[in-house]
Write a protein that holds these residues in place. Sequence first.
Motif, mmCIF file in Angstrom:
data_model
loop_
_atom_site.group_PDB
_atom_site.id
_atom_site.type_symbol
_atom_site.label_atom_id
_atom_site.label_comp_id
_atom_site.label_asym_id
_atom_site.label_seq_id
_atom_site.Cartn_x
_atom_site.Cartn_y
_atom_site.Cartn_z
ATOM 1 N N PHE A 252 -31.079 -8.141 75.956
ATOM 2 C CA PHE A 252 -30.350 -6.927 75.612
ATOM 3 C C PHE A 252 -28.853 -7.208 75.505
ATOM 4 O O PHE A 252 -28.201 -6.749 74.572
ATOM 5 N N LEU A 253 -28.299 -7.964 76.442
ATOM 6 C CA LEU A 253 -26.871 -8.289 76.394
ATOM 7 C C LEU A 253 -26.541 -9.139 75.170
ATOM 8 O O LEU A 253 -25.505 -8.938 74.528
ATOM 9 N N TRP A 254 -27.409 -10.087 74.837
ATOM 10 C CA TRP A 254 -27.210 -10.883 73.634
ATOM 11 C C TRP A 254 -27.265 -9.993 72.395
ATOM 12 O O TRP A 254 -26.488 -10.148 71.453
ATOM 13 N N ALA A 255 -28.201 -9.058 72.391
ATOM 14 C CA ALA A 255 -28.349 -8.172 71.236
ATOM 15 C C ALA A 255 -27.116 -7.289 71.045
ATOM 16 O O ALA A 255 -26.701 -7.041 69.916
ATOM 17 N N VAL A 256 -26.530 -6.834 72.140
ATOM 18 C CA VAL A 256 -25.318 -6.022 72.032
ATOM 19 C C VAL A 256 -24.187 -6.855 71.434
ATOM 20 O O VAL A 256 -23.480 -6.413 70.530
ATOM 21 N N GLY A 257 -24.016 -8.078 71.926
ATOM 22 C CA GLY A 257 -22.966 -8.954 71.391
ATOM 23 C C GLY A 257 -23.157 -9.274 69.927
ATOM 24 O O GLY A 257 -22.221 -9.166 69.127
ATOM 25 N N PHE A 258 -24.382 -9.631 69.562
ATOM 26 C CA PHE A 258 -24.655 -9.915 68.157
ATOM 27 C C PHE A 258 -24.591 -8.649 67.316
ATOM 28 O O PHE A 258 -24.202 -8.698 66.148
ATOM 29 N N GLY A 259 -24.964 -7.515 67.901
ATOM 30 C CA GLY A 259 -24.869 -6.255 67.170
ATOM 31 C C GLY A 259 -23.436 -5.932 66.780
ATOM 32 O O GLY A 259 -23.171 -5.503 65.664
ATOM 33 N N LEU A 260 -22.515 -6.170 67.699
ATOM 34 C CA LEU A 260 -21.100 -5.958 67.380
ATOM 35 C C LEU A 260 -20.649 -6.900 66.265
ATOM 36 O O LEU A 260 -19.894 -6.513 65.380
ATOM 37 N N TRP A 261 -21.114 -8.135 66.319
ATOM 38 C CA TRP A 261 -20.754 -9.119 65.291
ATOM 39 C C TRP A 261 -21.352 -8.729 63.938
ATOM 40 O O TRP A 261 -20.702 -8.820 62.906
ATOM 41 N N VAL A 262 -22.593 -8.268 63.939
ATOM 42 C CA VAL A 262 -23.291 -7.942 62.689
ATOM 43 C C VAL A 262 -22.656 -6.741 61.991
ATOM 44 O O VAL A 262 -22.544 -6.730 60.769
ATOM 45 N N VAL A 263 -22.223 -5.745 62.747
ATOM 46 C CA VAL A 263 -21.656 -4.552 62.115
ATOM 47 C C VAL A 263 -20.154 -4.670 61.863
ATOM 48 O O VAL A 263 -19.589 -3.844 61.149
ATOM 49 N N SER A 264 -19.510 -5.685 62.399
ATOM 50 C CA SER A 264 -18.047 -5.782 62.277
ATOM 51 C C SER A 264 -17.540 -5.832 60.828
ATOM 52 O O SER A 264 -16.529 -5.186 60.534
ATOM 53 N N PRO A 265 -18.182 -6.545 59.887
ATOM 54 C CA PRO A 265 -17.680 -6.491 58.505
ATOM 55 C C PRO A 265 -17.771 -5.089 57.894
ATOM 56 O O PRO A 265 -16.892 -4.674 57.131
ATOM 57 N N PHE A 266 -18.821 -4.354 58.259
ATOM 58 C CA PHE A 266 -18.968 -2.994 57.751
ATOM 59 C C PHE A 266 -17.905 -2.078 58.349
ATOM 60 O O PHE A 266 -17.378 -1.202 57.664
ATOM 61 N N VAL A 267 -17.593 -2.269 59.617
ATOM 62 C CA VAL A 267 -16.542 -1.469 60.263
ATOM 63 C C VAL A 267 -15.187 -1.774 59.625
ATOM 64 O O VAL A 267 -14.378 -0.873 59.404
ATOM 65 N N PHE A 268 -14.944 -3.044 59.316
ATOM 66 C CA PHE A 268 -13.696 -3.424 58.636
ATOM 67 C C PHE A 268 -13.562 -2.700 57.304
ATOM 68 O O PHE A 268 -12.516 -2.129 56.993
ATOM 69 N N LEU A 269 -14.623 -2.696 56.514
ATOM 70 C CA LEU A 269 -14.570 -2.005 55.223
ATOM 71 C C LEU A 269 -14.512 -0.487 55.399
ATOM 72 O O LEU A 269 -13.881 0.206 54.601
ATOM 73 N N LEU A 270 -15.141 0.015 56.449
ATOM 74 C CA LEU A 270 -15.054 1.444 56.733
ATOM 75 C C LEU A 270 -13.612 1.832 57.041
ATOM 76 O O LEU A 270 -13.131 2.876 56.595
ATOM 77 N N HIS A 271 -12.924 0.976 57.775
ATOM 78 C CA HIS A 271 -11.499 1.212 58.031
ATOM 79 C C HIS A 271 -10.689 1.128 56.730
ATOM 80 O O HIS A 271 -9.745 1.889 56.530
ATOM 81 N N ALA A 272 -11.074 0.224 55.856
ATOM 82 C CA ALA A 272 -10.359 0.075 54.579
ATOM 83 C C ALA A 272 -10.516 1.318 53.709
ATOM 84 O O ALA A 272 -9.638 1.615 52.910
ATOM 85 N N THR A 273 -11.604 2.058 53.865
ATOM 86 C CA THR A 273 -11.762 3.284 53.073
ATOM 87 C C THR A 273 -10.695 4.304 53.432
ATOM 88 O O THR A 273 -10.274 5.074 52.587
ATOM 89 N N ARG A 274 -10.249 4.295 54.676
ATOM 90 C CA ARG A 274 -9.175 5.219 55.073
ATOM 91 C C ARG A 274 -7.856 4.807 54.439
ATOM 92 O O ARG A 274 -7.056 5.645 54.059
ATOM 93 N N ARG A 275 -7.624 3.512 54.333
ATOM 94 C CA ARG A 275 -6.387 3.025 53.726
ATOM 95 C C ARG A 275 -6.370 3.268 52.229
ATOM 96 O O ARG A 275 -5.323 3.499 51.645
ATOM 97 N N PHE A 276 -7.520 3.162 51.582
ATOM 98 C CA PHE A 276 -7.592 3.238 50.129
ATOM 99 C C PHE A 276 -7.839 4.648 49.621
ATOM 100 O O PHE A 276 -7.879 4.880 48.434
ATOM 101 N N ASP A 277 -8.048 5.587 50.515
ATOM 102 C CA ASP A 277 -8.417 6.936 50.103
ATOM 103 C C ASP A 277 -7.378 7.519 49.150
ATOM 104 O O ASP A 277 -6.189 7.516 49.427
ATOM 105 N N GLY A 278 -7.839 7.991 48.010
ATOM 106 C CA GLY A 278 -6.954 8.620 47.045
ATOM 107 C C GLY A 278 -6.643 7.757 45.836
ATOM 108 O O GLY A 278 -6.210 8.261 44.822
ATOM 109 N N ASN A 279 -6.837 6.468 45.907
ATOM 110 C CA ASN A 279 -6.604 5.584 44.776
ATOM 111 C C ASN A 279 -7.961 5.294 44.145
ATOM 112 O O ASN A 279 -8.761 4.541 44.686
ATOM 113 N N ARG A 280 -8.222 5.886 43.010
ATOM 114 C CA ARG A 280 -9.554 5.829 42.395
ATOM 115 C C ARG A 280 -10.015 4.408 42.087
ATOM 116 O O ARG A 280 -11.157 4.054 42.353
ATOM 117 N N ALA A 281 -9.138 3.586 41.541
ATOM 118 C CA ALA A 281 -9.536 2.223 41.179
ATOM 119 C C ALA A 281 -9.904 1.413 42.428
ATOM 120 O O ALA A 281 -10.905 0.699 42.438
#
Length: 134
Positions: free
Chosen positions: A33-62
């Motif tokens: 379970f502890l390994w799964a939590v650590g790997f889970g954070l690693w697996v979702v981290s690129p998606f979280v990064f791009l999710l954060h980028a959507t806030r920065r890019f909001d409003g610019n259509r291109a």
Amino acid sequence: MITRLTRIVLISAAAGCLGLMSYAADLSRGQNFLWAVGFGLWVVSPFVFLLHATRRFDGNRARDIGLLLVSLAMALFAAFVYYDAFFVSLDAQGALVFIFVPLWQWVGAALSVAALDGWAWWRRRRTSGNSGAS
């Protein structure tokens, strides 16, 4: 609208990756379970990064469209590789994809966001240079 769709894609992809990871892991022991939590954070981290980028890019259509395309590509890449590793090529080293897929996703996400930022900077610079000459 595009930003909302991008966020839906990213959250769905992250949830799908976590679901597949919980399917692949034997969570009956506390150590796994502890390994799964650590790997889970690693697996979702690129998606979280791009999710954060959507806030920065909001409003610019291109940039919103570019980020949506990058998000779809990352989600499809992860879906294809994880599906192949766990349902097609039943190999003992299949769990290694949870290390390498997010690594490649980070590379792709960082390069894509940098390229989108650079492109937007170039467009602003070119536009501000033309407006001063008129």
